[in-house]
Design a protein around this motif. Sequence first.
Motif, PDB file in Angstrom:
ATOM      1  N   PRO A  95      30.731  50.806  30.743  1.00 52.66           N
ATOM      2  CA  PRO A  95      30.486  50.913  32.192  1.00 52.66           C
ATOM      3  C   PRO A  95      30.759  49.621  32.956  1.00 52.66           C
ATOM      4  CG  PRO A  95      28.411  50.821  30.969  1.00 52.66           C
ATOM      5  CD  PRO A  95      29.498  51.018  29.952  1.00 52.66           C
ATOM      6  N   TYR A  96      30.798  48.510  32.247  1.00 53.51           N
ATOM      7  CA  TYR A  96      31.032  47.233  32.924  1.00 53.51           C
ATOM      8  C   TYR A  96      32.465  47.095  33.439  1.00 53.51           C
ATOM      9  CZ  TYR A  96      32.756  46.201  28.213  1.00 53.51           C
ATOM     10  OH  TYR A  96      33.403  46.251  26.995  1.00 53.51           O
ATOM     11  N   ASN A  98      33.984  49.955  34.826  1.00 54.11           N
ATOM     12  CA  ASN A  98      34.193  51.027  35.806  1.00 54.11           C
ATOM     13  C   ASN A  98      34.764  50.434  37.091  1.00 54.11           C
ATOM     14  OD1 ASN A  98      33.057  52.770  33.978  1.00 54.11           O
ATOM     15  ND2 ASN A  98      31.154  53.093  35.119  1.00 54.11           N
ATOM     16  N   SER A 100      33.955  51.033  40.026  1.00 53.23           N
ATOM     17  CA  SER A 100      32.865  50.727  40.964  1.00 53.23           C
ATOM     18  C   SER A 100      32.326  49.324  40.718  1.00 53.23           C
ATOM     19  CB  SER A 100      31.744  51.754  40.824  1.00 53.23           C
ATOM     20  OG  SER A 100      31.217  51.758  39.505  1.00 53.23           O
ATOM     21  N   THR A 101      32.232  48.946  39.445  1.00 55.32           N
ATOM     22  CA  THR A 101      31.769  47.605  39.099  1.00 55.32           C
ATOM     23  C   THR A 101      32.781  46.553  39.543  1.00 55.32           C
ATOM     24  OG1 THR A 101      30.617  48.501  37.168  1.00 55.32           O
ATOM     25  CG2 THR A 101      30.994  46.128  37.203  1.00 55.32           C
ATOM     26  N   ASN A 104      32.676  46.133  43.294  1.00 59.37           N
ATOM     27  CA  ASN A 104      31.533  45.313  43.721  1.00 59.37           C
ATOM     28  C   ASN A 104      31.809  43.833  43.527  1.00 59.37           C
ATOM     29  OD1 ASN A 104      29.965  47.487  44.494  1.00 59.37           O
ATOM     30  ND2 ASN A 104      28.988  47.709  42.493  1.00 59.37           N
ATOM     31  N   ALA A 105      32.498  43.526  42.421  1.00 54.93           N
ATOM     32  CA  ALA A 105      32.822  42.117  42.161  1.00 54.93           C
ATOM     33  C   ALA A 105      33.747  41.562  43.232  1.00 54.93           C
ATOM     34  CB  ALA A 105      33.470  41.996  40.781  1.00 54.93           C
ATOM     35  N   ALA A 132      36.851  39.072  36.921  1.00 54.17           N
ATOM     36  CA  ALA A 132      36.653  40.522  36.817  1.00 54.17           C
ATOM     37  C   ALA A 132      37.859  41.188  36.169  1.00 54.17           C
ATOM     38  CB  ALA A 132      36.406  41.113  38.203  1.00 54.17           C
TER      39      ALA A 132
END
Length: 228
Positions: A95-96, A98, A100-101, A104-105, A132
């Motif tokens: 999930p790290y 994804n 979406s992650t 956000n970064a 990222a």
Amino acid sequence: MCVYLYCRISRKKQNIDRQVRNLTALYPQGIVIKEAYTGTKIDRPEWNKLYKKVKTGDTIAFDSVSRMSRDAEEGFKTYEALFNKGVDLVFLNEPYVNTSTFKNALNNGVPMTGTNVDCILEGVNKFLMELAKEQIRLAFQQAQKEVDDLHTRVSQGIETARLNGKQIGGKTGSKYNVKKSAEAKAQIKKYSKDFDGTLNDTEVITLTGISRKTYYKYKKEMKETAII
């Protein structure tokens, strides 16, 4: 907006049901896309169809990054292209990475101040973005490494068996040289992914040199008597 659940297996002996079960538990209304018997490259009929029709706002969910690609360079390029297209990517096991992650970064960078300090802050934000991206690259590199390591272990195991005088497979017109039951089961326990190992059935059969029929017989006995 559509949610697609992409499930892929690379060998006939693998079972796709686990991936379908994991993904539908999270997205009960998701559209399941199944792809069978493919290798590492993104050259798959079902994936190619999905890649062409997916649009901004859609979601593609995978059990892991290795189901999207086990080629690090190709995987990262595809991830970046879909992200830029506005497609959300979800990986249950990682999930790290994804989208979406990742998003956000990029959005939670250090805000500019309108002063001379901004040149420094801009550098910090660029660094965070590259950090990222590197995390995403590493996830695909790990998926590729697992495949490469598996191939190496199988090759080394077979070569070791040969050097020790073990018959690998069977000769045409001859019977298999089957080990004693206890020794054969110990090898199955050590190498099979159903027990302590990482190899699939075909690879364990090749490595141990026992017949397919005997292999499945022993494995069934081991499961029934809980020899794990």
